[in-house]
Design a protein around this motif. Structure first.
Motif, short mmCIF file in Angstrom:
data_model
loop_
_atom_site.label_atom_id
_atom_site.label_comp_id
_atom_site.label_asym_id
_atom_site.label_seq_id
_atom_site.Cartn_x
_atom_site.Cartn_y
_atom_site.Cartn_z
N ALA A 12 16.84 33.38 0.71
CA ALA A 12 15.81 32.25 1.32
C ALA A 12 15.59 30.97 0.68
O ALA A 12 14.64 30.59 0.64
N GLY A 13 16.68 30.45 -0.30
CA GLY A 13 16.69 29.22 -0.92
C GLY A 13 16.92 28.18 0.39
O GLY A 13 17.04 28.46 1.19
N PRO A 14 17.04 26.97 -0.14
CA PRO A 14 17.27 25.83 0.74
C PRO A 14 18.67 26.10 1.70
O PRO A 14 18.67 25.90 2.93
N ALA A 15 19.54 26.72 1.34
CA ALA A 15 20.89 27.15 1.98
C ALA A 15 20.52 28.17 2.86
O ALA A 15 21.04 27.96 4.46
N GLY A 16 19.87 28.88 2.54
CA GLY A 16 19.57 30.10 3.83
C GLY A 16 18.59 29.74 4.65
O GLY A 16 18.77 29.87 5.87
N ARG A 40 8.37 31.47 -5.19
CA ARG A 40 8.94 32.01 -6.30
C ARG A 40 9.48 30.73 -6.86
O ARG A 40 10.15 29.63 -6.35
N PHE A 41 9.37 30.69 -8.39
CA PHE A 41 9.84 29.48 -9.19
C PHE A 41 11.48 29.43 -9.06
O PHE A 41 12.26 30.31 -9.17
N LYS A 104 7.83 20.64 -6.00
CA LYS A 104 8.08 22.20 -6.63
C LYS A 104 8.76 22.87 -5.59
O LYS A 104 8.40 23.29 -4.61
N ARG A 105 9.85 23.49 -6.20
CA ARG A 105 10.80 24.33 -5.39
C ARG A 105 9.96 25.68 -4.78
O ARG A 105 10.20 26.06 -3.62
N ALA A 106 9.04 26.02 -5.63
CA ALA A 106 8.31 27.33 -5.09
C ALA A 106 7.59 26.93 -3.76
O ALA A 106 7.77 27.83 -2.79
N ASP A 107 7.17 25.87 -3.65
CA ASP A 107 6.44 25.48 -2.35
C ASP A 107 7.55 25.09 -1.40
O ASP A 107 7.29 25.34 -0.19
N PRO A 270 8.15 27.02 -21.79
CA PRO A 270 9.42 26.68 -21.30
C PRO A 270 10.44 27.72 -20.91
O PRO A 270 10.68 28.85 -21.65
N LYS A 271 11.42 27.58 -19.93
CA LYS A 271 12.31 28.43 -19.49
C LYS A 271 13.74 27.82 -20.00
O LYS A 271 13.82 26.40 -20.01
N HIS A 272 14.92 28.61 -19.95
CA HIS A 272 16.21 28.09 -20.38
C HIS A 272 17.29 28.64 -19.37
O HIS A 272 16.85 29.84 -19.04
#
Ligand SMILES: Cc1cc2nc3c(=O)[nH]c(=O)nc-3n(C[C@H](O)[C@H](O)[C@H](O)COP(=O)(O)OP(=O)(O)OC[C@H]3O[C@@H](n4cnc5c(N)ncnc54)[C@H](O)[C@@H]3O)c2cc1C
Length: 411
Positions: A12-16, A40-41, A104-107, A270-272
């Protein structure tokens, strides 16, 4: 959940989501299976204006506009004391979108999928697809869910929009190594207390380490800002080690940033992510197609990821509708080649970014306004417009222009 759907979408990201919107618009029944709970982030927060054409076609501009995301009307690149700014009101075609958003992609992803649900898509969260059997007109999909347990559902067609989950590429052995050098990124969100009108509202990219690393900042409308560094895997590992000590130091001390991010509050640890570039053998097969990051992801430099996710989600859904309606469809030409054409244009720009050709062009002592407009339209995501020489003959034109500038500047 019904037992059978016209189309099942994984992710369910932008592609889906965009695929689900298009399918619903065309009157098809859709089930989206999503592994996570939303919101979700996910990283990937700076959009490109070309996305707006698709949001418009799907009647989504009002819904997204109502979220009051940060308007993005350009992009700036910095190297030492040199600045190069592209503004999207300065493109080759007056009809091209002159702005988009930083989100913010979560939103953003949550708003898109919830709207698809309102319009008629069935969505099941926490549903992890584990197995798939394909044939021309029957797809059997198994998924696992914390309360529903192991389930099987069928569909006439299957779209894999599982991003880095890469469900079909893994299950069907479609993965191939990317041709891009392995790079990584380390990132977080900060409270952007030093933002000024001068610092600007658009994405900034600062090059450092002799062109081997770059820093991004993507301001959001709520006063926070995404910051990150992209470089080779070893440098990113170094930045991320010991609670990202080195990343935090660079944020505070990197001279290129002129103190803008010194002593700011980090909104999460921070994430990587390492070796993010990915590719596949094929974009479609019997009864299925891949879209978004489930296909290929090159590099974040020019913020093209969500644009490709949106375009491929839309196009794959459009082709699927035709096939379901009994039309003969040419997946190779009208989908695979179409997507690869756009991706290959950006490949030149990504390669040119890291090998220095684009730096030569962007930071030239004298810049030709018409050429900057043509490049600006590429950076806005219009990478299928063959009237633009920087699209049609991308590699040749970028190479020759960089060479001419080098000669003129006595390099
Ligand atoms: C460091 C970095 C910075 C970036 N910056 C930008 C940027 O500024 N702008 C930009 O446009 N792009 C950027 N990108 C790229 C962007 O992140 C992706 O291109 C984009 O998120 C792809 O969207 P998608 O819908 O294909 O996949 P995703 O957004 O990843 O969605 C896929 C969904 O599928 C779900 N899923 C996975 N496996 C399963 C399964 N087995 N069953 C069910 N569901 C599953 C996942 O939970 C996820 O929600 C960046 C990437 C990186 C690495």
């Amino acid at each position: 959940m019904k037992q059978h759907y016209d189309v099942l979408v994984i992710g369910a990201g932008p592609a889906g989501s965009i695929a689900a919107h298009k399918l619903i618009q065309e009157g098809k029944s859709v089930l989206v299976l999503e592994k996570m709970t939303f919101p979700r982030f996910v990283i990937g927060e700076s959009l490109l204006p070309h996305i707006m054409d698709y949001l418009d076609q799907l009647d989504l501009l009002e819904v997204i506009g109502a979220q009051k995301y940060q308007v993005k009307d350009g992009v700036s690149f910095y190297h030492n004391d040199n600045k190069c700014q592209f503004l999207f009101n300065n493109q080759v075609n007056e009809d091209y979108w002159k702005y988009t958003w930083q989100v913010k992609r979560a939103d953003f992803d949550n708003v898109l999928i919830q709207e698809a649900q309102k319009r008629g898509a069935d969505v099941i969260y926490e549903a992890t697809v584990t197995a798939v059997t394909n044939s021309f007109n029957l797809q059997t999909v198994e998924f696992e869910h914390p309360t529903m347990g192991k389930q099987t559902v069928t569909a006439t067609f299957l779209l894999d929009a599982s991003g880095y989950g890469r469900v079909l590429p893994r299950l069907k052995d479609l993965e191939v190594p990317s041709t891009a050098l392995p790079r990584g990124a380390v990132f977080t969100h900060i409270r952007d207390i030093n933002r000024t009108t001068d610092a600007g509202k658009n994405i900034l990219i600062h090059v450092f380490r002799d062109n081997k690393a770059w820093f991004w900042s993507i301001p959001f409308s709520d006063g926070s800002c995404s910051v990150g560094i992209v470089s080779d895997v070893d440098f990113i590992k170094e930045c991320a080690a010991d609670d990202a000590k080195e990343f935090k130091r660079l944020l505070n001390e990197l001279p290129e940033l002129e103190g803008r991010f010194s002593n700011v509050e980090l909104l999460f640890d921070p994430k990587h992510i390492l070796s993010y570039s990915i590719s596949v053998k094929q974009l479609y097969g019997e009864g299925y197609a891949l879209c978004g990051n489930a296909t290929e992801f090159l590099d974040p430099t020019f913020s093209s990821g969500v644009m490709f996710a949106v375009v491929s989600g839309y196009k794959a859904a459009e082709m699927t509708v035709k096939q379901l309606n009994g039309e003969v469809v040419d997946w190779e030409n009208d989908y695979s080649n179409y997507m690869k054409k756009g991706i290959n244009v950006f490949r030149t720009y990504v390669d040119g970014w890291y090998d220095g050709r684009l730096g030569t062009i962007f930071f030239a002592k004298e810049r030709n306004e018409e050429i900057m407009k043509q490049i600006c339209s590429v950076l806005a995501g219009y990478v299928w417009d063959e009237n633009n020489p920087f699209v049609k003959k991308h590699d040749k034109v970028v190479t020759s222009l960089a060479r001419v500038i080098e000669i003129n500047e006595g390099k």
